[in-house]
Every structure is written in structure tokens, then in C-alpha cells.
Enzyme design. Structure first.
Site, PDB file in Angstrom:
ATOM      1  N   VAL A 182      12.856  24.150  29.706  1.00  0.00           N
ATOM      2  CA  VAL A 182      12.941  25.079  30.837  1.00  0.00           C
ATOM      3  C   VAL A 182      14.214  24.782  31.614  1.00  0.00           C
ATOM      4  O   VAL A 182      14.478  23.630  31.961  1.00  0.00           O
ATOM      5  CB  VAL A 182      11.716  24.932  31.773  1.00  0.00           C
ATOM      6  CG1 VAL A 182      11.852  25.863  32.978  1.00  0.00           C
ATOM      7  CG2 VAL A 182      10.419  25.215  31.029  1.00  0.00           C
ATOM      8  N   ALA A 225      16.806  21.134  34.675  1.00  0.00           N
ATOM      9  CA  ALA A 225      16.127  21.533  33.441  1.00  0.00           C
ATOM     10  C   ALA A 225      15.156  20.431  33.043  1.00  0.00           C
ATOM     11  O   ALA A 225      15.220  19.318  33.586  1.00  0.00           O
ATOM     12  CB  ALA A 225      17.145  21.766  32.329  1.00  0.00           C
ATOM     13  N   LYS A 226      14.267  20.727  32.153  1.00  0.00           N
ATOM     14  CA  LYS A 226      13.355  19.701  31.629  1.00  0.00           C
ATOM     15  C   LYS A 226      12.779  20.199  30.325  1.00  0.00           C
ATOM     16  O   LYS A 226      12.669  21.405  30.101  1.00  0.00           O
ATOM     17  CB  LYS A 226      12.208  19.458  32.614  1.00  0.00           C
ATOM     18  CG  LYS A 226      11.509  18.130  32.419  1.00  0.00           C
ATOM     19  CD  LYS A 226      12.251  17.031  33.172  1.00  0.00           C
ATOM     20  CE  LYS A 226      11.527  15.727  33.172  1.00  0.00           C
ATOM     21  NZ  LYS A 226      12.026  14.857  34.257  1.00  0.00           N
ATOM     22  N   GLY A 227      12.373  19.252  29.478  1.00  0.00           N
ATOM     23  CA  GLY A 227      11.746  19.632  28.217  1.00  0.00           C
ATOM     24  C   GLY A 227      10.582  18.731  27.909  1.00  0.00           C
ATOM     25  O   GLY A 227      10.390  17.693  28.547  1.00  0.00           O
TER      26      GLY A 227
END
Ligand code: GLU
Length: 439
Positions: A83, A128-130
């Protein structure tokens, strides 16, 4: 009463802008908590508040299927996410976590907290992050590598050294970053060290990166302790999570004379009135994977952790640990959020009424991404700094950012969380306004 005619294109009446269902706050766990935090800052944003809805919508959400061959010959599918919450201030930046409880709501919240965190310490990144919903402890090394590589390939369409730069988070480490870097480089045809941070030092990683989050936690904690007249030496510390963040922070506090009296992780809760032997505990965790079974300690029931008599509490594990159900039991004068999102908004209110100072995640654990930024800069210039320089720059950024946030909290009579959001969201929305809307 006649209804306003709805617009045939959007199906909405004039002035009606409901959020998509997956962005609404009820029962959305961490994302719902984040939305409440944003609502608390909007009244403090002045004219920039007109852009505030930007903060409530991730820019880009990618859900990927990650199929891999398991060692037993079967095929397993994992669900992965990346995201990008906001990229107004620069490329997306934030970690990747592998955990059985990862959800889209969680990754959205974590990506948004990265936007706020990166702006709070003023590194030139968006957020962001995943993550992948998987218990990595159940995978062999080969399965872990295949899953990491396939996931990297799937999110390869949106990451890149100038687009979005992943890093370690819960259950991911230097080796996983090395596989991600290699996979991206293979797919693009040239070695791209700057595509991830938190890499091994021999592969373009930075000295000091592994300890950076814990060092930042300690730095901000020591600054805040000074403000409230709390002596670190002799203070009693309780730490939840004893990995890369809690373990390093616990060690630095112990080196400064604090007694680490209680530690909790997925293996249980341990306690020692006179203070645990932190170096011995770190060796035990490295060998056994958790604090469970550490010989020189009493074992407590997990729920008793919240009643431990301590001055400083460091939640350094997962989200939503401090809630309305336990916030009134906490004895600490100060909570330093090593984890992302450990305190719910309802718990924040209880702690505020009880005069417990909360140093919020979005500043307290920003040391990791700050040294990630140094790593990325070093990769681009192919010139590497010594550890002394890295730590000195880290400490300066953390102290300056904390001082700014502390002043805003005093002046505007708001919590440190809201103060950090004020500083950060103004930075994000100011760039939003300068860039304008395209087209
Ligand atoms: N996962 C870390 C965090 O939550 C570090 C992110 C990064 O270095 O990009 O801040």
C-alpha cells in the site's frame, strides 16, 4: 422533503463524498484507529484542512496472490499487499511484514503511519507498507526465499529506488531484503541496491541500521524523561517484544542504569524484581527465538504484564495492545511506542486523564526509517559513512524532531501524538497544495 438530484456520473448528490466502504472507520481495526487520529488533527490544520481527505485515502493499494512450490510438492497461495498511502513528499517508504494476522486494514494503517512518521522526522519520503499473511516460522528456508522472491516480483510493478522502497518490519530481516534486492535487480536487469533498505552491510546496507529503531526509542525516551524529571538510572522498565526494537532499546536503557524488570513476547512473560540480566536475555532470545524458558526469572501470566510496577513501558510488538480494557491498569509514567499503533484512541484518552505520557510511534520509532534514509543516500552516492557519523546524525534528527513536537504539544495543549500529527500532516498537505492536482 425532496431529495437532491443525484449526479448520473458519480451517483452522488452534490456535496456528498462518502468514503469507499473499505476506508470507513467502524470495526476497521488499525485503519479505524488511524482515521480517528486524523480526525483529532484536522481542527489544528488551518487552511490546509481543505486537503485533509487526502490523508484518509491511500493513494494506491495492491493485493497480490503469491503462489509457491512447497517442499512437499504441493502449491500454496499466500495473500500479499503493498500500500502506498501518500507520495506527495517523495517516494513511498516503509517495511514489509510477514505475519499470520496481516490484513489489508493493518497494512493500510501501517502505510499511513509511515507517511506521518517520515514527515515528522522530515525525511523526503511518502508512506508505504507491505505484508504477507503467513506464519513464516512454519516455512523452510527455501519456501521463505521462494515466497519472498515471488512477492517481490508481484509488487515489482510499483516499487523501485525512486518509487517505493521496502525495508524490514515484523519477521523480516537483512536476508529477506537481500532476496528482495536480488529479485528486483534480476527483473530489471541491473543491480539496484537502493530498492530496499535494511540490507546486509556487505550488500549496500548501512552500519547502524539494525540498531537504529531501538536507538531512536532510547533517544526520544531519554529526552522526554528529562522533561518530566524522570531519572533513567534506577528506573524500572517493562518491555513487550524483545526483537530488533525492544531488545535494542532494552539494552540501551539497561546500559544507562535502568532495571528491565519485565519482558513479554510470544513465548511468555518474565519478571525479575532486581532487574533481568539483559545481555543474557538477548543471548537466550537469539538462541531460542523468545524469552520463554529464560532461567533467571519468574514467569508471570501474560495478562499480569499490564499490572507490573514500572516507570517506563515500551510496547515493541504489534498494534492494539494498550486498549480501554487495560489502560487504567498501567503503572508507568511514560510509554514509549516502539511498535506501530500499539495504543488505541480510547486508551490514549484514558492515559491522558491519568497523566501517563505517551511518546507516539510516529516519532518514537522513527529511528529505523531515518537510518534507512541514510542507507538509501549512501547507496545512491556509493559512498559509505562510519557508524559514529550515522549514530550522531540519527541522534540529532531524533532530538530536533522531538523538541519541535514537544513545543507544539505545550503551545497547543495537545497530546504528543496530536502534536506529531500536526507537524507531519502540515508538511504533507503543504506539499500536496504546492504540487496541486493533476490534471
Ligand atoms: N518498518 C520500520 C518502520 O515501521 C522501518 C521502515 C523503513 O525503514 O522503511 O518504521
Amino acid at each position: 422533503m425532496s431529495q437532491a438530484p443525484s449526479n448520473p456520473i458519480t451517483n452522488l448528490s452534490a456535496g456528498e463524498h462518502p468514503l469507499p466502504s473499505y476506508l470507513q472507520s467502524d470495526n476497521l481495526g488499525p485503519w479505524g484507529n488511524y482515521l480517528q487520529q486524523v480526525d483529532r488533527v484536522i481542527p489544528h490544520l488551518g487552511s490546509l484542512a481543505r486537503w485533509a481527505e487526502t490523508l484518509k485515502r491511500p493513494k494506491r493499494v495492491l493485493i497480490v496472490d503469491v503462489p509457491i512450490h512447497m517442499d512437499d510438492g504441493t502449491v500454496a497461495h499466500f495473500e500479499g499487499y503493498r500500500v502506498q498511502h501518500n507520495v506527495s513528499r517523495g517516494p513511498g517508504k516503509g517495511g514489509v511484514r510477514f505475519h499470520q494476522d496481516v490484513t489489508l486494514s493493518e497494512v493500510m494503517a501501517l502505510s499511513a503511519w509511515m507517511s506521518v512518521k517520515n514527515a515528522a522526522v522530515n525525511v523526503p519520503y511518502g508512506g508505504a507498507k507491505g505484508g504477507i499473511r503467513v506464519d513464516p516460522k512454519k516455512l523452510s528456508r527455501g519456501e521463505l526465499e521462494r515466497m519472498t522472491r515471488r512477492y517481490t516480483s508481484e509488487i515489482g510493478i510499483i516499487i523501485g529506488p525512486n518509487k517505493d522502497i521496502p525495508a524490514p518490519d515484523v519477521n523480516t530481516n537483512e536476508q529477506i531484503m537481500a532476496w528482495m534486492m536480488d529479485t528486483y535487480s534480476m527483473n530489471t536487469g541491473s543491480t539496484a541496491t537502493g530498492v530496499v533498505t535494511g540490507k546486509p552491510v556487505d550488500l549496500g546496507g548501512s552500519l547502524g541500521r539494525r540498531e537504529a529503531t531501538g536507538r531512536g526509542v532510547y533517544t526520544v525516551g531519554a529526552e522526554a524523561a528529562r522533561h518530566i524529571g524522570l531519572e533513567i538510572s534506577g528506573s524500572r522498565l517493562a518491555v513487550q517484544g524483545f526483537g530488533n526494537v525492544g531488545g535494542v532499546a532494552g539494552k540501551l536503557f539497561a546500559d544507562a542504569g535502568a532495571l528491565v524488570v519485565a519482558v513479554q513476547d510470544h513465548g511468555g512473560t518474565i519478571y525479575r524484581e532486581a532487574g533481568l540480566d539483559v545481555p543474557a536475555l538477548l543471548r537466550h532470545v537469539a538462541e531460542h527465538g523468545s524469552v520463554g524458558g529464560f532461567p533467571q526469572a519468574e514467569v508471570l501470566a501474560n495478562d499480569s504484564f499490564w499490572d507490573v510496577d514500572c516507570d517506563i513501558l515500551i510496547p515493541a510488538a504489534l498494534e492494539q495492545q494498550i486498549t480501554a480494557a487495560n489502560a487504567h491498569r498501567i503503572k508507568a509514567r511514560m510509554i514509549i511506542e516502539g511498535a506501530n499503533g500499539p495504543t488505541t484512541p480510547a486508551a490514549d484518552d484514558i492515559l491522558r486523564d491519568r497523566n501517563v505520557l505517551v511518546l507516539p510511534d510516529v516519532i518514537a520509532n522513527a529511528g529505523g526509517v531515518t537510518v534507512s534514509y541514510f542507507e538509501w543516500v549512501q547507496d545512491f552516492s556509493s559512498f559509505f559513512w562510519d557508524e559514529e557519523e550515522i549514530n550522531a546524525r540519527l541522534v540529532k534528527i531524533m532530538k530536533d524532531a522531538f523538541a519541535g513536537v514537544w513545543n507544539v504539544a505545550q503551545e497547543q495543549k495537545v497530546s504528543l501524538r496530536t502534536a506529531t500529527f500536526i507537524v507531519a500532516c502540515k508538511r504533507i498537505l503543504h506539499t500536496r497544495e504546492l504540487r496541486g492536482l493533476y490534471p
